[in-house]
Design an enzyme around this catalytic site. Structure first.
Site, PDB file in Angstrom:
ATOM      1  N   TYR A   1      68.943  -0.911  29.199  1.00 62.74           N
ATOM      2  CA  TYR A   1      69.004   0.327  28.549  1.00 62.74           C
ATOM      3  C   TYR A   1      70.100   0.241  27.687  1.00 62.74           C
ATOM      4  O   TYR A   1      70.758   1.441  27.651  1.00 62.74           O
ATOM      5  CB  TYR A   1      69.043   1.265  29.804  1.00 62.74           C
ATOM      6  CG  TYR A   1      67.752   1.212  30.861  1.00 62.74           C
ATOM      7  CD1 TYR A   1      66.516   1.514  30.452  1.00 62.74           C
ATOM      8  CD2 TYR A   1      67.788   0.518  31.826  1.00 62.74           C
ATOM      9  CE1 TYR A   1      65.455   1.155  31.173  1.00 62.74           C
ATOM     10  CE2 TYR A   1      66.759   0.422  32.921  1.00 62.74           C
ATOM     11  CZ  TYR A   1      65.823   0.765  32.360  1.00 62.74           C
ATOM     12  OH  TYR A   1      64.383   0.699  33.367  1.00 62.74           O
TER      13      TYR A   1
ATOM     14  N   TYR B   1      73.817   9.365  30.654  1.00 59.11           N
ATOM     15  CA  TYR B   1      73.570   9.453  32.033  1.00 59.11           C
ATOM     16  C   TYR B   1      74.939   9.463  32.671  1.00 59.11           C
ATOM     17  O   TYR B   1      75.042   9.059  33.918  1.00 59.11           O
ATOM     18  CB  TYR B   1      72.852   8.085  32.622  1.00 59.11           C
ATOM     19  CG  TYR B   1      71.569   7.997  32.052  1.00 59.11           C
ATOM     20  CD1 TYR B   1      70.654   8.604  32.152  1.00 59.11           C
ATOM     21  CD2 TYR B   1      71.622   6.386  31.950  1.00 59.11           C
ATOM     22  CE1 TYR B   1      69.233   8.181  31.561  1.00 59.11           C
ATOM     23  CE2 TYR B   1      70.177   6.096  31.217  1.00 59.11           C
ATOM     24  CZ  TYR B   1      69.151   6.968  31.100  1.00 59.11           C
ATOM     25  OH  TYR B   1      68.148   6.365  30.764  1.00 59.11           O
TER      26      TYR B   1
ATOM     27  N   CYS C   1      80.390  11.083  14.946  1.00 60.76           N
ATOM     28  CA  CYS C   1      80.832  12.338  14.911  1.00 60.76           C
ATOM     29  C   CYS C   1      80.177  13.343  15.992  1.00 60.76           C
ATOM     30  O   CYS C   1      79.141  14.292  15.833  1.00 60.76           O
ATOM     31  CB  CYS C   1      80.470  13.016  13.567  1.00 60.76           C
ATOM     32  SG  CYS C   1      81.257  12.060  12.255  1.00 60.76           S
TER      33      CYS C   1
ATOM     34  N   GLY D   1      63.236  -4.048  36.546  1.00 59.07           N
ATOM     35  CA  GLY D   1      63.882  -4.011  35.144  1.00 59.07           C
ATOM     36  C   GLY D   1      65.375  -4.174  35.383  1.00 59.07           C
ATOM     37  O   GLY D   1      65.853  -5.433  35.003  1.00 59.07           O
TER      38      GLY D   1
HETATM   39  C1  LIG Z   1      61.384   2.111  34.209  1.00 63.04           C
HETATM   40  C2  LIG Z   1      60.104   1.656  35.111  1.00 63.04           C
HETATM   41  C3  LIG Z   1      60.589   0.403  35.989  1.00 63.04           C
HETATM   42  C4  LIG Z   1      61.946  -0.320  35.680  1.00 63.04           C
HETATM   43  O1  LIG Z   1      62.984   0.370  36.457  1.00 63.04           O
HETATM   44  P1  LIG Z   1      64.245  -0.583  36.855  1.00 63.04           P
HETATM   45  O2  LIG Z   1      65.059   0.725  37.397  1.00 63.04           O
HETATM   46  O3  LIG Z   1      64.892  -0.916  35.238  1.00 63.04           O
HETATM   47  O4  LIG Z   1      64.049  -1.399  37.634  1.00 63.04           O
HETATM   48  C5  LIG Z   1      59.391  -0.015  36.926  1.00 63.04           C
HETATM   49  N1  LIG Z   1      58.217   0.546  36.894  1.00 63.04           N
HETATM   50  C6  LIG Z   1      58.412   1.818  36.135  1.00 63.04           C
HETATM   51  C7  LIG Z   1      56.722   2.451  36.256  1.00 63.04           C
HETATM   52  C8  LIG Z   1      59.168   2.478  35.271  1.00 63.04           C
HETATM   53  O5  LIG Z   1      58.721   3.282  34.639  1.00 63.04           O
END
Ligand SMILES: *Cc1c(COP(=O)(O)O)cnc(C)c1O
Length: 433
Positions: free
Chosen positions: A379, A322, A350, A281
């Site tokens: 994100y 985070y 606020c 991701g």
């Molecule tokens: C969030 C998630 C991803 C992607 O994670 P990244 O750190 O954005 O690459 C892949 N697989 C599962 C099951 C996830 O929950």
């Protein structure tokens, strides 16, 4: 690697000046680069194929689920990893067929599972005994067979931020790897279930390869044990999680490159005889996006200069949630002679947590100036809320010298239109004053 740079003293997304977008749609907004998205996808997928790994990539759309982003990656051949019915609907609306969708997530409702089954989703990653039983019951009653992976929890420390670590015993995700044989036996016996794969995902923003190696070694051992027990495991789903550089310092010693990651996969699982699925991701979209904001107010304190921006934690929550770091740059390239000062960069919400950066060394920034947050493609927009009744901000996709508003700014009518006045209150809002 990204396509956001100064050209003739102005920050550009590919060949579009950021200022031009701001003039047309106002601030704040997210902007994504097509060339960066495509490049990251190709680098990742290419690293796997270069080593001869039989692999497929399911982009984890929770990182950025704008339909145009998904469609851009789908055109490159990406499937989708989803965690809700809403995401499944997004993936399909963006042109990803159900046969290219993997359904992950620790808590899926019966309605969501029913929807996924009715659309013949490619694979469902099961994370608990209870979910396995429910899925069997639903699939049988629909006359379907669910192709599943069991997501195992390998008890490996991903060495990332605690809030995005998912592969330790104390995390809520997956089924303890020591129980895997038992649960595969159960899955094989249940009607409506075809166990085809083992899934793992140990966390996000991983900056080291060792946790992956340790995980993949455990997965390889598990596959051998499962095969001895008669399970024909032909697929593995290795999750996502590869980190990206967020700071300039990290750019000098960046997180593992896809090539090195692929080598770890090849070393540990190259000869296992499984088709390998990956769910990246962040590494695809993170550095393909920026958040652009305007400086509303400058407060010069004794030791610090506060920049109050028109973007806030509701637009980009990573710093608050985070302790996420984002590079901040002026959209107008600073003169090298501009003095550098410590700035606290904050939003107008606020909450003291509405702070993007403290004591950040930045060239002197003045009221009205635009700033760009780097690495905001993952994100970012997906985690936005309307806290403080701030409308959701637009998302813009750039391709070379064109740009398109791929999500317009939420209007106040849309924002207020979600609410209803309860029956027992004065119905006519004018009477409510
Ligand atoms: C969030 C998630 C991803 C992607 O994670 P990244 O750190 O954005 O690459 C892949 N697989 C599962 C099951 C996830 O929950």
């Amino acid at each position: 690697m990204h396509h956001f740079d100064y050209i003739d003293g102005e920050m550009h997304a590919e060949n579009v000046p950021i200022q031009q977008i701001a003039d047309e749609i106002g601030t704040p907004f997210y902007v994504y680069s097509t060339a960066t998205l495509v490049r990251h996808y190709q680098v990742f997928a290419g690293a796997l194929t270069a080593l001869g790994l039989d692999s497929e990539v399911f982009y984890a759309i929770k990182a950025n689920s704008n339909l145009s982003v998904i469609a851009t990656l789908a055109a490159e051949g990406a499937g989708a990893d989803i965690v809700s019915e809403g995401e499944m609907r997004r993936a399909m609306a963006a042109g990803v067929p159900a046969s290219r969708i993997v359904y992950s997530g620790v808590g899926k409702s019966e309605a969501e599972l029913t929807f996924a089954l009715s659309e013949n989703v490619h694979q469902i990653n099961v994370e608990s005994d209870s979910e396995l039983e429910t899925l069997s019951r639903l699939a049988s009653s629909m006359g379907k067979t669910a192709r599943i992976a069991i997501r195992v929890n390998p008890d490996v420390d991903a060495k990332t931020h605690a809030k995005i670590s998912t592969g330790k015993k104390e995390n809520k995700f997956g089924i303890d790897i020591d129980r895997a044989e038992e649960i595969y036996a159960r899955a094989a016996a249940l009607p409506g279930i075809e166990p085809v794969s083992v899934a793992v995902h140990i966390g996000s923003q991983l900056t080291e390869l060792e946790p992956y190696r340790a995980t993949f070694v455990r997965v390889a051992e598990l596959v051998r044990r499962l095969r001895e027990l008669g399970h024909d495991i032909r697929h593995l789903d290795l999750g996502g999680g590869l980190g990206i550089p967020y700071t300039a310092a990290q750019s000098n010693s960046p997180p593992p490159a896809p090539d090195d990651y692929a080598r770890v996969v090849a070393d540990t699982l190259g000869d296992i005889g499984c088709k390998l699925a990956f769910e990246p991701g962040r590494m695809i979209v993170g550095n393909a996006g920026m958040l652009i904001a305007k400086t509303l107010i400058v407060k010069q304190g004794e030791a610090r200069r506060f920049l109050v921006l028109d973007a806030a934690m509701n637009d980009l929550i990573r710093p608050a949630l985070y302790e996420g770091h984002h590079e901040i740059k002026p959209v107008k390239e600073p003169n090298p002679k501009t003095p550098v000062q410590a700035h606290d960069v904050v939003g107008p919400v606020c909450e003291t947590g509405d702070t993007f950066a403290t004591e950040r060394a930045l060239p002197l920034i003045n009221e009205g100036e635009l700033v760009a947050f780097g690495s905001a493609g993952a994100y970012g927009a997906v985690m936005a809320s309307t806290y403080n009744s701030r409308p959701l901000i637009p998302e813009v996709l750039v391709s070379d010298d064109q740009f398109s508003v791929v999500r317009p700014r939420q209007t106040y009518e849309m924002l207020l239109g979600m609410d209803r006045i309860a029956d027992w209150l004065p119905a006519d809002q004018e009477n409510a004053d």
